[in-house]
Design a protein around this motif. Sequence first.
Motif, PDB file in Angstrom:
ATOM      1  N   ALA A  45      38.611  23.136  38.927  1.00 56.76           N
ATOM      2  CA  ALA A  45      40.188  23.176  38.765  1.00 56.76           C
ATOM      3  C   ALA A  45      40.726  21.926  38.165  1.00 56.76           C
ATOM      4  O   ALA A  45      40.272  20.840  38.327  1.00 56.76           O
ATOM      5  N   ARG A  46      41.466  22.309  37.289  1.00 59.44           N
ATOM      6  CA  ARG A  46      42.448  21.224  36.506  1.00 59.44           C
ATOM      7  C   ARG A  46      43.812  21.452  36.457  1.00 59.44           C
ATOM      8  O   ARG A  46      44.157  22.901  36.275  1.00 59.44           O
ATOM      9  N   LEU A  47      44.650  20.501  36.701  1.00 56.68           N
ATOM     10  CA  LEU A  47      46.240  20.542  36.570  1.00 56.68           C
ATOM     11  C   LEU A  47      46.341  19.704  35.552  1.00 56.68           C
ATOM     12  O   LEU A  47      46.651  18.289  35.782  1.00 56.68           O
ATOM     13  N   ILE A  48      47.034  20.098  34.644  1.00 61.98           N
ATOM     14  CA  ILE A  48      47.325  19.055  33.331  1.00 61.98           C
ATOM     15  C   ILE A  48      48.773  19.559  32.676  1.00 61.98           C
ATOM     16  O   ILE A  48      49.184  20.611  32.875  1.00 61.98           O
ATOM     17  N   ALA A  49      49.189  18.491  32.154  1.00 62.72           N
ATOM     18  CA  ALA A  49      50.647  18.606  31.537  1.00 62.72           C
ATOM     19  C   ALA A  49      50.270  19.592  29.892  1.00 62.72           C
ATOM     20  O   ALA A  49      49.267  19.766  29.409  1.00 62.72           O
TER      21      ALA A  49
END
Length: 178
Positions: A45-49
Amino acid sequence: MTGPFPIGVVTISDRASTGVYQDLGGPAMVEWLGKALVSPWHPVARLIADEQPLIEATLRELADVEKCALIVTTGGTGPSPRDVTPEATEAVCDKMMPGFGELMRAVSLKVVPTAILSRQTAGIRGQSLIVNLPGKPSAIADCLEAVMPAIPYCIDLIGGPFLETDPTFCKAFRPKAK
């Protein structure tokens, strides 16, 4: 590839990535895939702008370094100036798969007339299929339900692992051997 294989799960959101609100899209994708897949897998998982260079770097990392045969994204597919997920996806892919976006919009149009504003797409980078999903959890489920029947065979065709689905939840389609 045997054993649990990685699936990239990327939430693209300026506000969720800075903690303004909770990421609901990433967990919704993981939950849906958990119901659909019987093959062993684990989320990366990745949470990015919403920054195109960051999205491109994340997609390259998940495909090239993490070796994710499937990468699903949520967010950044609308018409606003900050929505650049499709552009980032196209920039890193060797081959685009426009049928995925066409089907997702057709399914979403049955629910909401603004689905025509969505720019979901999909493409292939090496042995990875990247699918851009909408941001709303219910729309994520609708779209995954529509495209998942074709995903395992697509992954077969690009040399990825054999992905099996739970046919009581989502039946994958593979042509019969001749």
